[in-house]
Every structure is written in C-alpha cells, then in structure tokens.
Scaffold this motif. Structure first.
Motif, PDB file in Angstrom:
ATOM      1  N   TYR A 169      -7.718   1.686  -4.050  1.00  0.00           N
ATOM      2  CA  TYR A 169      -8.081   0.518  -3.252  1.00  0.00           C
ATOM      3  C   TYR A 169      -8.709   0.880  -1.920  1.00  0.00           C
ATOM      4  O   TYR A 169      -9.161   0.001  -1.179  1.00  0.00           O
ATOM      5  N   ASN A 170      -8.753   2.164  -1.595  1.00  0.00           N
ATOM      6  CA  ASN A 170      -9.500   2.645  -0.430  1.00  0.00           C
ATOM      7  C   ASN A 170      -9.053   1.959   0.869  1.00  0.00           C
ATOM      8  O   ASN A 170      -9.861   1.672   1.750  1.00  0.00           O
ATOM      9  N   HIS A 171      -7.753   1.683   0.935  1.00  0.00           N
ATOM     10  CA  HIS A 171      -7.266   0.926   2.089  1.00  0.00           C
ATOM     11  C   HIS A 171      -5.775   1.174   2.253  1.00  0.00           C
ATOM     12  O   HIS A 171      -5.017   1.155   1.282  1.00  0.00           O
ATOM     13  N   PHE A 172      -5.354   1.393   3.477  1.00  0.00           N
ATOM     14  CA  PHE A 172      -3.918   1.570   3.725  1.00  0.00           C
ATOM     15  C   PHE A 172      -3.591   1.199   5.160  1.00  0.00           C
ATOM     16  O   PHE A 172      -4.198   1.705   6.098  1.00  0.00           O
ATOM     17  N   ALA A 173      -2.620   0.293   5.334  1.00  0.00           N
ATOM     18  CA  ALA A 173      -2.126  -0.109   6.654  1.00  0.00           C
ATOM     19  C   ALA A 173      -3.255  -0.539   7.588  1.00  0.00           C
ATOM     20  O   ALA A 173      -3.280  -0.181   8.758  1.00  0.00           O
ATOM     21  N   GLY A 174      -4.215  -1.290   7.031  1.00  0.00           N
ATOM     22  CA  GLY A 174      -5.309  -1.783   7.853  1.00  0.00           C
ATOM     23  C   GLY A 174      -6.392  -0.765   8.140  1.00  0.00           C
ATOM     24  O   GLY A 174      -7.329  -1.042   8.885  1.00  0.00           O
ATOM     25  N   LEU A 177     -10.149   4.088   4.136  1.00  0.00           N
ATOM     26  CA  LEU A 177     -10.208   5.537   3.958  1.00  0.00           C
ATOM     27  C   LEU A 177     -11.632   6.065   3.971  1.00  0.00           C
ATOM     28  O   LEU A 177     -11.872   7.208   4.319  1.00  0.00           O
ATOM     29  N   SER A 178     -12.589   5.244   3.561  1.00  0.00           N
ATOM     30  CA  SER A 178     -13.992   5.641   3.575  1.00  0.00           C
ATOM     31  C   SER A 178     -14.840   4.408   3.881  1.00  0.00           C
ATOM     32  O   SER A 178     -14.333   3.290   3.954  1.00  0.00           O
TER      33      SER A 178
END
Length: 213
Positions: A169-174, A177-178
């Motif tokens: 999902y390319n997303h963590f804690a707001g 990642l890219s």
C-alpha cells in the motif's frame, strides 16, 4: 488578422462558486496577453445553487464547443484550438466545514472498522488454509521443538504479513514510502474516470435523442 488561442481542459474540474469562468476550468494561452486575460474572465456558465434540500454538490457536463461559443461572443475572429478534453465535467461543491472533534470521530470509526474487518479476513484465511497445521508440520520436519515453543514461524509470519501490507500500500503512519501513487489511489482514479465517462456518454445520448425528437 485572427489571433490563435490555445485552451486545455481536464476531464473533471471542481469549483466552489456558481459563476464559472473559462479560466476556472481551463488553461488558456495566447500571444496577446490582454486577450488571454479577457478570455480567462469570460463567464462560461452560472450553475444552480446547491445547499437546497441538503444537496451539497452539482455536477454538469460541458463540451469544448461551449467554450468556443463563449469566446466567439467576445472575439468572433479568434482561432480557438483544443489541447484537452472534448467533453468535461464541472463539479460545483458546497464547502462544508466539520469540527475537529467530528473529523477525529470519523477517522477513529473508519480506522476501527477497517482494523476489525482486516483482522477477521486474515483470521478466516488462515483458518481456511490451516496455517497452524502447516507450521506444526514444518516444525516436525526440521525437528525444531525449541522454535515451536517460542512460536518462531508465527512471529516471522506476522512480521512478514505486516511488512507486505505496508510495502504493497506504499503508506504507513501518514508517510508515503515512495512518490508513486498507492493502489487505492490508482483504483479510485480509475473509478472516477469511469464515472466521468459514463456521465459524458449519457449526456451525448440525451442530446442525440433530443435532436431526433
């Protein structure tokens, strides 16, 4: 001598006012900067009021020909070139302010709902494929009784599952990642394009029926 005007529109444009100018829905370029500025401030359409009967949004399908007609009224000799969409949608959205408490409550509800649903889906999947039995077989094959006591495979599986979801999902804690869009953003973009295309097709069919009548 006619002046060449280049106009580029997107398929979907959001506005927050009833009087929509050409500059609100399109990029305009012309060598004559005064003419360019005048065209940007030409009124394209005045939308119906929203907020009545709890309607917070007004969606209108327009054509590039509507822009050409509006420009021709002020500059009949202008050579208008289209660099964007032939048909596009204007969304008039009434801005609605939510309190921070209500926003926080909505976020908490969505987060809890998503967490419980995801947890149930993962548990149901593990139960269907007998994950625990598979781990026990692996322990037996390698004779790793000590590893079975500390549940080493279960821990590695849980960590790997979490990392896989975060990377996918390319997303963590707001934090993204890219720079690439997330899968959800891609699917939402596809959905919005399908909705826009459907609305435009319906408008075209309605206009054709009207001409035949």
């Amino acid at each position: 001598m006619s002046e060449t005007v280049y106009i580029k529109t997107d398929k979907n444009i959001e506005v927050s006012k009833r009087m929509v100018l050409i500059g609100d829905v399109a990029d305009v370029y012309c060598n004559d900067k005064k003419m360019e500025n005048d065209i940007k401030h030409i009124c394209l359409i005045i939308l119906e009021e929203v907020g009545v009967n709890k309607i917070k949004k007004k969606r209108v399908c327009l054509s590039f020909m509507d822009i050409v007609k509006a420009v021709a009224k002020k500059y009949p000799d202008a050579d208008v070139n289209n660099l964007g969409e032939n048909d596009f949608i204007v969304d008039y959205i009434l801005e609605k302010k939510h309190s921070k408490f209500l926003q926080g409550l909505l976020i908490a509800f969505v987060a809890a709902f998503t967490f419980v649903g995801s947890m149930y889906a993962i548990m149901a999947y593990n139960n269907d494929v007998s994950t625990i039995e598979i781990f026990e077989k692996v322990y037996e094959i390698f004779g790793a009784d000590n590893a079975q006591q500390v549940k080493l495979l279960e821990i590695m599986y849980a960590v790997g599952l979490a990392l896989g979801i975060i990377i996918f999902y390319n997303h963590f804690a707001g934090v993204r990642l890219s720079g690439e869009p997330t899968p959800i953003e891609v699917e939402m973009d596809k959905y919005e394009k399908d909705v826009d295309d459907t609305l435009i097709d319906r408008k075209s069919k309605t206009e054709q029926k009207g001409k035949k009548a």
